[in-house]
Motif scaffolding. Structure first.
Motif: not given
Lengths: 715, 715
Positions: B52-79
């Motif tokens: 759970p501690a890992q989830l606090a870090d916005l600059t680390a996986a997985p949360l740094n893969a979650v992005v604001r996209a247009g009016g919603g949300t998105g996620a990076f799914v490839s390198a």
């Protein structure tokens, strides 16, 4: 058969072919009681704890407790003649006793004493079937060598003779029912109880909770029951209402179960299902799915559009046609639902494959009549567009229909009453007069003309083979000619006036010349054409009556080869269906539990009709005092339940029994997914909706109490 | 918080109060990532297998893969920067590249190579949160001793300063978010990716299968996903589109799970939920349920009736107002649904009892500010009818609104750009011009007058305390005066002409005098009144910003005493929710399974929009070649699934992860029963609807194949 009698050897004894031990498919089948002993193994396997042979005897319990009530079914539930049926079946009785000051519809009714039991409308009947005897030989004796209309007339003549003889016995109504599409005929003797009285009715907002919105819907939360009492003369014989009459003592009555059903529990039901088409030919199935239903949907849509357009332009037209519009929308919805269901079940493909296999197993000699049947049906088929359009032009018009009815009445009134066409006999006059009066509240010349332009305009586009000279002469062959003809007719007719219609009626019922009027003059030209088409139809019907038995013999033989029994299509006679309490998966990811609870009444409650649960009911639900009527597993009060029993219209009010023959429910509807079951039984979707007797008991104990009635029912 | 930093001692450090181990209630909560380590116990108990501690870090996986996209949300799914989001979130991108000749909306799109990836509309953005830092002290430093509007202006000034400093860094967009209603402020730094390209889109009839009919509905059968790719300059920095740009390499990306979820399986979701009202006062809940929502339903019904009546009388009016009518109906439906849900959940009673218990446990000194907040809210409340009616009169009119906008623009344009009211700055001019042009397609003088007679007629009946002198002077105090005033205004105005509006716009944007026109003259009298009311509103908002923190402190203390944590209301910042795959019992006897299958696509298919499944999809379903994407238990291909995750608008496109942090779904909707969840989370009814990643894989493998994209995603 109520008494064992040797199967006639003359003709092919179809009843014998059906004596097999397995049902057609899981839970499909509206069995004649006489078939049940032969299904004993399957019944026991399904969980029935009683003696299946007992079920064959119409004059013994439990079937002698099941009665025809009004347009539905009912059951005796006390030794003093209490009859339990649906609120909607007995609605006329409630309405008849309801006044603005004493609104029994809205408030319900509890007769505190027998003196307070209220007489039903005089035409309400309860019929107890007391005899069911095979008369095939007598009925068919006169048909030898006959075909078409002559065949049908011979059957009709024999039937009338049998009924007339049978009805010599006072208090007995008789009829002859054709089983297996004319393969077999049964004489039905029924005790005709004519003095019914209202004992207990819940308020409309319980008995018809949800009304049209919930109609055909599951989950359901309706307490659709009413209790009447049958009275007879002091001599114990059926009699019209008299304050001196005494309660009827039926030979047996059903006992309400102390417990309710659980998922998977055995259930059975007896009643008077009206009509089904399960054993129609593959060609008829294809016609229904590929043409009749789509054509009805399309045509109704067009007529709905015509009326709605007229309503947008004229508020008065909107009011006058509100009821006709509602009717069209209901018909359209039903046709669309039936179509959707038959397609979902892939009924045409399945029926076709079944028939092909059957024909392959049928000897060539037998197939000759089946081929002839196919030709008869194909001939009808060639005229289907015309028959639909001209039929609807009559049924959906007001003034044109009035004119046609008046002219036909004039013609028929020249004959002896017994020789007149059905619908034009002395007993039909009041109905005709009522319809002629009602026109005033439902007619607007511009809307009627627009509807007829739509319908007859479509007729004008049909190929010559489907044309009728008299209609062409009257309406021309182009839309312009049609519009002109209609404008002239409706500008000139006086039939829009009620007195004018009644004057014409007075003449017509005496067989006298009708007043001079353009619409009546038109009718004088069209009715002979209608009678001609009617004769063609009757010839076809006679041929079908003659030829369908060959198809049914082949089908029965094929079912026998499959190890399956065959039940006759529903025809308003007493039938038994058995199955179980069953959930429903109507669509992907959707499941309906087979039991509803009072929580759903509160969820649906809006305070507005039809979801305006009465305050005493809401209070009682909130109080949660369910006691012994609560479901032990759910821990709350149940309302309705669902089974996979095989039902159709006419089964309303049918008692639902458990494995021990005790009353657990009252049938009152089926689900939307099963609208197509009149043609095709799909075990995935066919369900029947019942009032849980525990809900009825709870209402009668705690909400609108009637302890004396419960006591009389042994509760 | 992305980095551990000591909680400020100045003010009450609310964030610390929320550091508790139990969630508010089962599965409720849109948690700030910084709160998750403190919920570690609950997360593990719910089934999360990661740290759970890992989830606090916005600059680390997985949360740094979650992005604001247009009016919603998105996620990076490839390198190489593939971004997975909803079809409806990326719809503008698809539409932008769609032409009648190459209809990507209807046909979907698969870029066979990177060269074929299509540039998005230039204003489409993907934002990657790279910093989340508490700036409460800086923001509130200037507010000491201030109240009302001055308080808000101090906050605004500090915010602008912080944002301006922060945005010195190129490619970075900054904002300041108020948490817990102004108790805490966070500076959010986001990498702004500006070159997005379309890689894969299914046809509309998959990506938006069911459209409005299925919107908010479960069971659902929509493949609402689209794949984009983010590009950056050769230097790796964000850049506008250029053919020379190179794929962006995100620091981490999500991996699609090889298996799908089962009922009860842990699920979590990260995204950018927009706005919720969960922590509003009991009085605000009561106002919403007892007044706001019923008033909106009633008012919208009245306006719908006005437009429908006009449409019946005039076909052109029907066409012009079709879109406005649809909008009103949607708003009405949503308000009714929210009302129904809040009533079903008994939210007012529950919130009131909760607040009373909270207040009883709150020291008197703290309660003084809470009482002051109640007074501020009550003052607003006294003007609620007026505010609703005058607000809707502007939003639902075309010409009146145009005149008011033009006059306001004239006034604001006299100020330096930064000092102008929001909506009237230089960057808003194109939008205003577009709206002025659009009037032509949506305006009919008779309908607008009828709408204003309805709205202002209601205003005329308000008590004097709610009156506005300028409006009374303009429209009189009687319906007759109102009708006359409107007739005169609309007969005299030239603003119905597009060129006249654009001429006035040209003057207004320069701050010059507007042309002589009765509607513009009216606007000159009304706009000062609007500005006066706006100032009153801003004063109230400032007071709320000042006083709500006291309420939030009391609530946090009360939750702490209950052993529960408190999450801030949604405000468009990154949040995490966790829960599980869960079925839904929406009503008595109705159960929805939490997973749908392709069988439901076929069931819903009608061939007509929006249920016109593409033939390749129907063929592939019929072929049944599902292979490894099939659900092993169901034995077929799944489509969508349902969880109890806490979501709201803005969560569209949020990745749904399993216990191991692998991607199993893509959030795209919630259920109708949960419309009220923006105010009240009811665990019985709140569900979120997700595309099953196995459906996406199957489509990309078998139906509209894109093996190279799958390979890039490691599949």
């Amino acid at each position: 058969m109520s008494k064992a009698r040797p199967a006639a050897l003359a003709g092919l004894a179809l009843a014998c072919l059906t004596a097999l031990s397995a049902p057609a498919r899981a839970d499909e089948g509206m069995w004649m009681p006489s078939q049940l002993p032969q299904l004993a193994g399957a019944l026991r396997e399904a969980g029935y704890a009683g003696d299946p042979a007992q079920l064959a005897d119409l004059t013994a319990a439990p079937l002698n407790a099941v009665v025809r009530a009004g347009g539905g079914t009912g059951a005796f539930v006390s030794a003093d003649g209490l009859v339990l049926t649906n609120h909607h079946v007995a609605f006329g009785v409630i309405q008849y006793n309801s006044t603005p000051e004493r609104n029994l519809i809205d408030n319900g009714y509890v007769a505190a004493t027998r003196a307070e039991e209220l007489p039903a409308n005089p035409d309400f009947r309860v019929l107890v079937t007391v005899g069911f005897d095979r008369v095939t030989d007598q009925v068919l004796a006169g048909t030898r060598g006959r075909k078409g209309r002559a065949y049908q007339e011979a059957v009709e003549a024999a039937t009338k003779r049998i009924v007339s003889e049978c009805e010599q016995e006072p208090g007995i109504r008789c009829s002859v029912a054709a089983m297996y599409a004319g393969s077999d005929f049964y004489r039905i003797r029924q005790l005709e109880l004519r003095d019914l009285r209202l004992v207990y009715a819940p308020p409309r907002a319980i008995g018809n909770y949800g009304d049209e919105i919930d109609n055909f819907m599951w989950p359901r939360h309706t307490g659709d029951f009413t209790i009447l009492r049958a009275y007879v003369g002091k001599d114990g014989k059926p009699a019209a209402y008299s304050p001196d009459n005494v309660p009827y003592n039926p030979p047996s009555h059903l006992q309400v179960s102390a417990t309710g059903p659980k998922v998977g529990d055995f259930a059975m039901l007896a009643g008077y299902p009206g009509v089904t088409y399960r054993h129609r030919t593959a060609a008829e199935f294809a016609r229904q799915v590929e043409w009749t239903l789509p054509a009805r949907v399309e045509l109704f849509d067009a007529l709905i559009a015509v009326i709605e357009q007229a309503g947008r332009e004229d508020a008065r037209a909107r009011t006058l046609y509100a009821s006709q519009l509602q009717g069209l929308k209901n018909n359209r919805k039903r046709a669309a639902g039936e179509l959707e269901g038959l397609r979902r079940s892939d009924a045409v493909r399945q029926r076709t494959a079944d028939e092909q296999a059957m024909l392959a197993a049928t000897p060539a000699a037998e197939r000759r009549e089946i081929d002839a049947l196919a030709e008869v049906l194909e001939r009808d088929n060639a005229m289907r567009e015309r028959d639909l359009l001209l039929g609807v032009a009559t049924s959906q018009s007001q003034l044109l229909r009035s004119a046609l009815v008046l002219e036909r009445l004039r013609i028929e009134s020249g004959k002896p009453d017994a020789a007149r066409a059905p619908g034009y006999q002395a007993r039909d006059l009041a109905l005709i007069e009522g319809q002629l009066r009602q026109v005033q509240r439902r007619f607007h010349p511009e809307v009627e003309k627009a509807l007829l332009r739509e319908l007859l305009g479509r007729y004008q586009q049909l190929p010559d083979a489907q044309r009728v000279a008299e209609f062409d002469a009257a309406f021309g062959r182009t839309p312009e000619a049609l519009a002109q003809a209609l404008d002239a007719l409706y500008a000139g007719t006086g039939l829009g006036d009620e007195q004018a219609r009644l004057d014409a009626f007075a003449a017509a019922r005496e067989g006298k010349a009708l007043p001079a009027d353009p619409l009546l003059a038109l009718a004088a030209r069209l009715v002979p054409a209608q009678i001609r088409l009617e004769n063609v139809r009757k010839t076809s019907e006679g041929e079908q009556l003659r030829l369908r038995p060959a198809y049914m013999r082949a089908l029965a033989a094929w079912r026998k080869a499959q190890g399956r029994a065959l039940y006759p299509d529903a025809n308003g006679t007493l039938r038994v269906s058995y199955g179980k309490l069953a959930p429903l998966q109507p669509r992907d990811a959707v499941s309906y539990a087979p039991v509803t609870t009072v929580a759903g009444i509160v969820e649906k409650h809006t305070g507005q009709v039809p979801f305006d649960a009465p305050q005493p009911l809401l209070d009682a639900i909130a109080a949660g005092d369910f006691g012994h009527t609560a479901d032990p597993e759910l821990g709350t009060q149940t309302v309705d339940f669902l089974t996979n029993l095989d039902t159709t219209g006419g089964n309303s009010g049918s008692p639902v029994l458990n494995a021990r023959g005790e009353l657990i429910g009252l049938n009152f509807d089926s689900n939307w997914e099963a609208v197509s079951a009149s043609w095709w039984f799909d075990p995935r979707y066919k369900r029947a909706v019942h009032v849980d007797m525990r809900y009825m008991r709870w209402l009668m104990e705690k909400v609108y109490p009637a302890p004396h009635v419960l006591r009389e029912m042994g509760l």
